[in-house]
Structures are given as structure tokens and as C-alpha cells.
Design an enzyme around this catalytic site. Structure first.
Site, PDB file in Angstrom:
ATOM      1  N   TRP A  58      -2.112  -4.110   7.288  1.00 43.20           N
ATOM      2  CA  TRP A  58      -2.305  -3.820   6.118  1.00 43.20           C
ATOM      3  C   TRP A  58      -3.816  -3.129   6.110  1.00 43.20           C
ATOM      4  O   TRP A  58      -4.616  -4.003   6.383  1.00 43.20           O
ATOM      5  CB  TRP A  58      -2.398  -5.026   5.183  1.00 43.20           C
ATOM      6  CG  TRP A  58      -2.480  -4.972   3.699  1.00 43.20           C
ATOM      7  CD1 TRP A  58      -1.339  -4.636   2.964  1.00 43.20           C
ATOM      8  CD2 TRP A  58      -3.610  -5.113   3.010  1.00 43.20           C
ATOM      9  NE1 TRP A  58      -2.004  -4.829   1.733  1.00 43.20           N
ATOM     10  CE2 TRP A  58      -3.490  -4.679   1.817  1.00 43.20           C
ATOM     11  CE3 TRP A  58      -5.003  -5.153   3.289  1.00 43.20           C
ATOM     12  CZ2 TRP A  58      -4.235  -4.908   0.663  1.00 43.20           C
ATOM     13  CZ3 TRP A  58      -5.947  -5.295   2.338  1.00 43.20           C
ATOM     14  CH2 TRP A  58      -5.513  -5.167   0.953  1.00 43.20           C
ATOM     15  N   ASN A  86      -6.691  -8.875  13.012  1.00 37.85           N
ATOM     16  CA  ASN A  86      -6.182  -9.233  11.723  1.00 37.85           C
ATOM     17  C   ASN A  86      -7.586  -9.705  11.161  1.00 37.85           C
ATOM     18  O   ASN A  86      -8.268 -10.643  11.474  1.00 37.85           O
ATOM     19  CB  ASN A  86      -5.347 -10.295  11.810  1.00 37.85           C
ATOM     20  CG  ASN A  86      -5.147 -10.783  10.326  1.00 37.85           C
ATOM     21  OD1 ASN A  86      -5.717 -10.306   9.310  1.00 37.85           O
ATOM     22  ND2 ASN A  86      -4.824 -12.258  10.063  1.00 37.85           N
ATOM     23  N   GLY A  87      -8.211  -8.645  10.231  1.00 37.42           N
ATOM     24  CA  GLY A  87      -9.406  -9.148   9.541  1.00 37.42           C
ATOM     25  C   GLY A  87     -10.575  -7.952   9.378  1.00 37.42           C
ATOM     26  O   GLY A  87      -9.901  -6.644   9.367  1.00 37.42           O
ATOM     27  N   HIS A  99      -3.594  -8.682 -32.363  1.00 42.36           N
ATOM     28  CA  HIS A  99      -5.171  -7.964 -32.179  1.00 42.36           C
ATOM     29  C   HIS A  99      -5.216  -6.734 -31.281  1.00 42.36           C
ATOM     30  O   HIS A  99      -6.146  -6.629 -30.835  1.00 42.36           O
ATOM     31  CB  HIS A  99      -5.842  -9.171 -31.585  1.00 42.36           C
ATOM     32  CG  HIS A  99      -5.878 -10.431 -32.517  1.00 42.36           C
ATOM     33  ND1 HIS A  99      -6.610 -10.416 -33.643  1.00 42.36           N
ATOM     34  CD2 HIS A  99      -5.404 -11.735 -32.577  1.00 42.36           C
ATOM     35  CE1 HIS A  99      -6.497 -11.516 -34.230  1.00 42.36           C
ATOM     36  NE2 HIS A  99      -5.563 -12.388 -33.525  1.00 42.36           N
ATOM     37  N   GLU A 108       2.792 -14.562 -15.699  1.00 43.27           N
ATOM     38  CA  GLU A 108       3.536 -14.670 -14.310  1.00 43.27           C
ATOM     39  C   GLU A 108       4.575 -13.428 -14.337  1.00 43.27           C
ATOM     40  O   GLU A 108       5.061 -12.812 -13.457  1.00 43.27           O
ATOM     41  CB  GLU A 108       3.894 -15.876 -14.036  1.00 43.27           C
ATOM     42  CG  GLU A 108       4.706 -16.137 -12.862  1.00 43.27           C
ATOM     43  CD  GLU A 108       4.220 -15.613 -11.604  1.00 43.27           C
ATOM     44  OE1 GLU A 108       3.017 -15.270 -11.458  1.00 43.27           O
ATOM     45  OE2 GLU A 108       4.670 -15.482 -10.501  1.00 43.27           O
ATOM     46  N   GLU A 126       4.622  -6.030  -9.837  1.00 46.07           N
ATOM     47  CA  GLU A 126       4.670  -6.089  -8.317  1.00 46.07           C
ATOM     48  C   GLU A 126       5.671  -5.316  -7.617  1.00 46.07           C
ATOM     49  O   GLU A 126       5.494  -4.687  -6.573  1.00 46.07           O
ATOM     50  CB  GLU A 126       4.770  -7.561  -7.841  1.00 46.07           C
ATOM     51  CG  GLU A 126       3.459  -8.193  -7.718  1.00 46.07           C
ATOM     52  CD  GLU A 126       3.572  -9.632  -7.350  1.00 46.07           C
ATOM     53  OE1 GLU A 126       2.922 -10.199  -6.386  1.00 46.07           O
ATOM     54  OE2 GLU A 126       4.245 -10.399  -7.941  1.00 46.07           O
ATOM     55  N   LYS A 159       1.534 -10.396   1.797  1.00 50.17           N
ATOM     56  CA  LYS A 159       1.778 -11.977   1.275  1.00 50.17           C
ATOM     57  C   LYS A 159       0.564 -12.758   1.424  1.00 50.17           C
ATOM     58  O   LYS A 159       0.193 -13.698   0.378  1.00 50.17           O
ATOM     59  CB  LYS A 159       2.655 -12.561   2.313  1.00 50.17           C
ATOM     60  CG  LYS A 159       3.178 -13.783   1.668  1.00 50.17           C
ATOM     61  CD  LYS A 159       4.242 -13.913   0.577  1.00 50.17           C
ATOM     62  CE  LYS A 159       4.435 -15.081  -0.082  1.00 50.17           C
ATOM     63  NZ  LYS A 159       5.012 -15.069  -0.970  1.00 50.17           N
ATOM     64  N   LYS A 177       5.351 -10.199 -11.706  1.00 46.13           N
ATOM     65  CA  LYS A 177       6.481 -10.273 -11.119  1.00 46.13           C
ATOM     66  C   LYS A 177       6.893  -8.580 -11.074  1.00 46.13           C
ATOM     67  O   LYS A 177       7.549  -8.004 -10.373  1.00 46.13           O
ATOM     68  CB  LYS A 177       7.584 -11.309 -11.181  1.00 46.13           C
ATOM     69  CG  LYS A 177       7.369 -12.700 -11.149  1.00 46.13           C
ATOM     70  CD  LYS A 177       7.551 -12.942  -9.571  1.00 46.13           C
ATOM     71  CE  LYS A 177       6.354 -12.772  -8.468  1.00 46.13           C
ATOM     72  NZ  LYS A 177       5.344 -13.680  -8.736  1.00 46.13           N
TER      73      LYS A 177
HETATM   74  C1  F6R Z   1       2.287 -12.667  -6.645  1.00 44.51           C
HETATM   75  C2  F6R Z   1       1.413 -13.177  -5.346  1.00 44.51           C
HETATM   76  C3  F6R Z   1      -0.016 -12.950  -5.374  1.00 44.51           C
HETATM   77  C4  F6R Z   1      -0.436 -14.610  -4.725  1.00 44.51           C
HETATM   78  C5  F6R Z   1      -2.084 -14.121  -4.456  1.00 44.51           C
HETATM   79  C6  F6R Z   1      -2.524 -15.723  -4.119  1.00 44.51           C
HETATM   80  O1  F6R Z   1       3.339 -12.790  -6.589  1.00 44.51           O
HETATM   81  O2  F6R Z   1       2.098 -13.596  -4.496  1.00 44.51           O
HETATM   82  O3  F6R Z   1      -0.461 -12.703  -6.496  1.00 44.51           O
HETATM   83  O4  F6R Z   1      -0.189 -15.342  -5.573  1.00 44.51           O
HETATM   84  O5  F6R Z   1      -2.227 -13.361  -3.681  1.00 44.51           O
HETATM   85  O6  F6R Z   1      -2.149 -16.009  -2.962  1.00 44.51           O
HETATM   86  P1  F6R Z   1      -2.074 -17.682  -2.384  1.00 44.51           P
HETATM   87  O7  F6R Z   1      -1.334 -18.328  -3.235  1.00 44.51           O
HETATM   88  O8  F6R Z   1      -1.519 -17.381  -1.026  1.00 44.51           O
HETATM   89  O9  F6R Z   1      -3.514 -17.759  -2.290  1.00 44.51           O
END
Ligand code: F6R
Length: 618
Positions: A76, A102-103, A514, A491, A498, A613, A495
Site C-alpha cells: 500500500w 511495512n511502514g 439545516h 456507518e 467504501e 484493512k 459502507k
Molecule cells: C471501514 C473501515 C475503516 C476502519 C478504520 C479503523 O469499513 O474498516 O474505517 O474502521 O480504519 O480501523 P481499526 O478498527 O482497525 O482501528
């Protein structure tokens, strides 16, 4: 972000590394690569694109797949656009050292200039190529082994990393290190093979024994020897207990579903039971949560609770605010971790901070926790991934036990986080006396019904699919909810954005007038939550306002509703429950809807563009 998978042992490394990378693609998937060593030559294959694109390259030449040592990467991008050259692994100038990373190396620019002045030439735009050449330079000047060179090099690095490094001149070892990004090491029988990965999923079918090194630690992995873990700063040896992994292969596979997301949506009844199993004990009239029990007086005497999280976890935190304020009568604030960490917040030792994170690795949440701790707050974690950085960094916590969530769009993480927050709120309400015994008992029994109700609700899939077909080409959507269901509106919109890339906004229903009301016309689908006990009449008035402006209304109502049915274009019914628990139900149709729209639009549901993720960078 980024996934790392590696192997050293007696088996062919290629299938282990490639399959491992596929399981880690949730961490990033804009480019990928693999290095194999067959005892003579380093074989490097890398490309822009997914692991399946990488396979197209490796499948052309069997030579590329040979070797019992391998390291691979799924990326990524942070430094340098996703292209073949910037893909990992990166090789040092001599061609001997190979790294996956990674980082982010924050001081890569100054390090790079220094290395250029010493004759190094760079092929890529990455910070990672700087790091591997820095290791090479240290190894050369200090005349030391790889482990020592990695340790010394890392002491001059600022940033975050999980790395795996291979040295062609010492081909029976791998060196790994971490700061801010996870690394798990799987241990084979009699140390005859080892696996390294960003999480344990790549090696779960080979071994259940693993160690997770901590921040600022490195491990020297040599075939036939016990792993040596050392502190990067002072080279001191560290003793790590070998953990027994609980994860099963079945848990991380699709199990007959087309996508992980839909599998995980359907797993919610079981995940919620797993979340409250052993904690919610209606027969004994109690909730047992050791993380709270051990610090009960802190919770009962706290001035305030601050919830920190990002994304979907932040939405769960908002539901937590409604739950805790309603049940426990304690002031709650919910903060984006990324804002909180940089705004010098006022925190005292009488504050409790609840940090919520599915992955337990989100960089902003981790930094916010460290800040809160430095100011004296007690920090409680709500995480899914066992042993994750956030789980370890917090004073106490409760795991959600949702099982691995692979789909990038969070579903079961959200509902299990709300379940944990409901348990905490109920427990504190009982202990604090803000709930009578009978109210407490009643809520416990009601919460216990939720998994079955979700099971029942999942039968609306076909109806939701029909609705998805009607609105899949919408350009903009509005999601409205009030009270406990305002966060569900946020939320729901997230969804949809995304995974289908349709613009959507979540709003408190009453805020519509408003501003957002100006957007409404006959092309605008508006998803409204109008549960029977949730300011119902007020939401019905909002629905009327939409209707009179020709907006399309898709309403989520409680079973038996008649009023909204007459006005709305589509209605989805949820089973009756306490209003406080409705988010666990109202969110399900929104998850299904986004899923079906994304599938109909032929989008990559499990790996939407630009996302990852676990967001381990700022
Ligand atoms: C949305 C999603 C992201 C995570 C966010 C926090 O579907 O997955 O918005 O919720 O990146 O991630 P965590 O929960 O792993 O800290």
C-alpha cells in the site's frame, strides 16, 4: 499497511509466500513482489498490481518459483507511486541483501543523501531501498553480520517499520524487526522451518506456535536454532513466550461465499455470541469482564470517558457514547484519534479513555493512546486482533472475539464492538446503581436475543438486493438516523462509499433541514432509520419533508410499522428490541445493501481501491 510473508526451511517457499501474501492483501494491494533463493541465485519478481498479477509473471518461468527461502510483500504505497520498480522486495547495491518493509522511514531523505554521497545509486523512489542500503553500508563499515548491521542501522532510523531481511552470503537466516508495525514468527517443529508474516494467517496451516516481537525488537531467525530476540536500542536479549495460536484455517477462508464481506456479514450472529460468551451471565444476573472488574473503582469514580477510534470503530464509539450516557449517566466524548493526538487535549487521571480498534494496529489510535497515557489517563482497549499493538499498549481491555475480519469494509467488527460497549455500559449501570435490578435483567435478556434476530434479519437479503438494483446507479445518497441510530446512518454511508464509490452522507435526521435538504430531488435515494422507539414521530416528520421534495425513501422500521409504510418507497423491517440495541440490527440492511450495489457495479468488494484493512501509517 503492506503485508509481509516469508519462509525459511525445508519446503518450497514459493507457495507458502504467495498464498500468505494473498491472505495479507487486506493490508494493501497496489503492488506485490517475491524473492526466492535457490542456493545459488536470488530470483526477484515484482509488479504493480495484485498478487494474482505477480503470479502471471512467476508462472512464465519455473525458475522464479524455486528455493526454500523466500520473502514477499503486498504493498500500500506511501513513498513512490505503485509501479514495478517501487514494489518490494528491494535489493541492496551489492545485490546481496534483500528487504521487505511495512511502514515509513521518516528521515529517509537525509539518509539517502548521505548514502548517495558514499556512492550509492538508487533505482526506486522508496524509503525502503534507502533502508536496505543503509544496512549494507553499516555491514560494510562495521564488518559485522547481518543481525548486527540491522540493529545498528535501525538505531539511526526515525519512523515505523516491520522488516524482513535476507543476506545471500548467509542464506540460512532471516532477520526481522519491528517498530509500530506487527510481525509474527511461526515456529516449525525442532526449528527446522520458520515463517514470518504481518499476522499469523499465512502460516496457520503449518504451525500453531508463534511469537510476536514487540516494538523496538528484532529477531535473528536461524535454521535449526532457537530464535534470538534482541532490543534494537541496546542489543539486550529478550525472552519471549511461544504462543499457541487459536485461529483456524477455516476462519480465514471464504467458506462457500463469493466474498469475505458477505461471509463476515453472515458471521455476525455467531460473532456476537462469541463476544458475550462467558461475560454475559443472565442466569446469574451478572456481567463478568475481567478488564472492568479489575479496575472497577476507576470506572465508577471516573469524571468522564473519552472514546478514541477511527473510521467504523469511531462510529461504534459514537454508539458507545449514547449507551454509556444513557445507562451510566457519565459524560462521554468521542474523538477521532487522528485529531485527538495533535490537539493537546485536556485529560486528567480521572478520565478513562476507551480506544476501539478492530486491527489493534491503527497508527493514529495507537499514538492517541500513548498521548492519553502520558497525561495520566487510564486506557481501556476494545480490539479484535489478539496480541495486537493496541491490545498491548492499553492498561486493560476486552477483546471483541469477532474472529479474523478480512474484507476491508468492516462489518462484524462494528457489531461486536457495539456488543462489547453494550456489555460495559450494562455492567457499569448495574454497579453504579443507575439501572434497577429488573431493568438490568431485562436488558440482558434482550441483548441475548440479538444474534437470533440478526439471523432472522439476514433473510431479507433478496429484498435488499431488489432495492440495490433500483438505486445502484445513484450518484449521491443520504443516510439519516437519530439518537442511537445516528451513528448507524454514518456507518451506512461509509459502507456505501467504501466499496461502491458512490458518494453518500450520513446525517442526524433533524439536521437535514439545516442544509442537506437542498440536495433532495427525485434522483436522490434517502435511507432513513425510523425505529418505533427512536424519536419515531419526529423522524416520520422528516420523512414527510423528504416526500414533499420528491426524494426516494428507503426506510428501516420496526416490525409491524404502518405509518412509514404508507409514505416510503421501500421499507425494511427489523425485529423489535430495546432502542439502545437497535444499531445491532439496523446496520445489517445497510451492510447488505452496500454489498449488493458493489457487486452489481462489478467493484472489488473485499479490496476496494485506495483502502487497506489496517492503517498503520498516519
Ligand atoms: C471501514 C473501515 C475503516 C476502519 C478504520 C479503523 O469499513 O474498516 O474505517 O474502521 O480504519 O480501523 P481499526 O478498527 O482497525 O482501528
Amino acid at each position: 499497511m503492506c503485508g509481509i510473508a516469508g519462509y525459511i526451511g525445508y519446503r518450497e517457499a514459493y507457495p507458502i509466500v504467495i498464498n500468505g501474501l494473498k491472505r495479507l492483501e487486506y493490508r494493501g494491494y497496489d503492488s506485490s513482489g517475491v524473492m526466492l533463493y535457490d542456493g545459488k541465485e536470488i530470483q526477484l519478481s515484482k509488479t504493480k498490481g495484485k498478487v494474482s498479477d505477480l503470479e502471471v509473471i512467476t508462472n512464465k518461468e519455473e525458475e522464479r518459483k524455486k528455493g526454500r527461502i523466500g520473502i514477499g510483500h503486498t504493498r500500500w504505497a506511501t513513498h513512490g507511486v505503485p509501479n514495478d520498480i517501487n514494489s518490494h522486495p528491494h535489493v541492496s547495491q551489492s545485490g546481496d541483501l534483500v528487504i521487505v518493509h511495512n511502514g515509513i522511514i521518516e528521515n529517509y531523505d537525509s539518509l539517502k543523501k548521505e548514502l548517495i554521497s558514499r556512492g550509492y545509486v538508487f533505482q526506486s523512489d522508496t524509503d525502503t531501498e534507502v533502508l536496505i542500503n543503509l544496512i549494507e553500508e553499516v555491514k560494510k563499515t562495521e564488518k559485522c553480520k547481518l543481525g548486527k548491521a540491522v540493529q545498528l542501522a535501525l538505531t539511526s532510523v526515525i519512523g515505523a517499520y516491520a522488516i524482513a531481511v535476507f543476506d545471500k552470503t548467509k542464506p540460512n537466516e532471516l532477520v526481522v524487526a519491528r517498530l509500530g508495525s506487527p510481525i509474527a514468527i511461526g515456529i516449525g517443529k525442532e526449528n527446522k522451518e520458520f515463517f514470518v508474516a504481518s499476522d499469523a494467517s499465512p502460516f496457520i496451516e503449518y504451525t500453531k506456535e508463534a511469537i510476536y516481537i514487540e516494538d523496538e525488537e528484532m529477531a535473528i531467525i536461524k535454521l535449526g536454532k532457537k530464535i534470538q530476540v534482541r532490543k534494537i536500542q541496546n542489543d539486550a536479549l529478550v525472552n519471549h513466550n511461544v504462543l499457541e495460536l487459536q485461529m483456524s484455517l477455516e476462519q480465514i477462508e471464504k467458506g462457500g461465499y463469493d466474498h469475505f464481506m458477505i461471509k463476515e456479514i453472515h458471521e455476525q450472529p455467531k460473532a456476537i455470541i462469541d463476544t458475550y460468551r462467558g461475560r454475559m451471565l443472565p442466569d446469574q444476573g451478572m456481567i463478568k469482564m475481567s478488564g472492568i472488574d479489575d479496575h472497577l473503582s476507576k470506572f465508577l469514580h471516573a469524571d468522564r470517558i473519552i472514546i478514541i477510534a477511527c473510521g467504523t470503530s469511531w462510529h461504534a464509539g459514537l454508539v458507545g457514547e449514547y449507551l454509556l450516557e444513557e445507562f451510566v449517566r457519565i459524560p462521554v466524548e468521542v474523538e477521532y484519534a487522528s485529531e485527538f493526538r495533535y490537539r493537546n487535549p485536556v485529560i486528567t487521571s480521572k478520565d478513562i479513555v476507551i480506544a476501539i480498534s478492530q486491527s489493534g494496529e491503527t497508527a493514529d489510535t495507537l499514538a492517541a493512546i500513548k498521548l492519553a497515557k502520558s497525561k495520566g489517563a487510564f486506557v481501556f482497549g476494545v480490539c479484535n486482533v489478539v496480541g495486537s499493538s493496541i491490545a498491548r499498549e492499553t492498561h486493560a481491555g476486552a477483546y471483541t472475539h469477532a474472529g479474523p475480519e478480512i474484507g476491508v469494509a468492516s462489518t462484524k467488527a462494528f457489531t461486536t464492538q457495539i456488543t462489547v460497549l453494550s456489555l460495559i455500559a450494562l455492567k457499569l449501570a448495574k454497579e453504579k446503581g443507575t439501572f434497577s435490578e429488573s431493568r438490568f435483567q431485562n436488558y440482558l435478556r434482550t441483548l441475548e436475543l440479538i444474534p437470533n434476530q440478526i439471523e432472522q434479519l439476514l433473510n431479507i437479503d433478496a429484498t435488499v438486493k431488489e432495492i440495490a438494483a433500483v438505486y445502484k446507479d445513484a450518484k449521491n445518497c443520504l443516510y439519516l438516523g437519530r439518537g442511537f441510530n445516528f451513528p448507524v446512518a454514518l456507518e451506512g454511508a461509509l459502507k456505501l462509499k467504501e466499496i461502491s464509490y458512490i458518494h453518500a452522507e450520513g446525517y442526524p435526521a433533524a439536521e437535514m433541514k439545516h442544509g442537506p435538504i437542498a440536495l433532495i430531488d427525485e434522483n436522490m435515494p434517502i435511507f432513513v432509520i425510523a425505529t418505533s422507539k427512536g424519536h419515531y414521530e419526529k423522524v416520520v416528520s422528516n420523512i414527510q419533508e423528504i416526500k414533499s421534495r420528491s426524494g426516494k425513501i428507503i426506510a428501516i422500521v420496526t416490525e409491524g410499522d404502518t405509518q412509514v409504510k404508507e409514505i416510503a418507497d421501500h421499507v425494511i423491517e427489523i425485529p423489535e428490541t430495546e432502542e439502545a440495541f437497535t444499531p445491532l440490527l439496523t446496520t445489517i440492511p445497510f451492510q447488505l445493501l452496500s454489498y449488493h450495489i458493489a457487486v452489481m457495479l462489478d467493484k472489488n468488494v473485499d479490496q476496494p481501491r485506495n483502502l487497506a484493512k489496517s492503517v498503520t501509517v498516519e
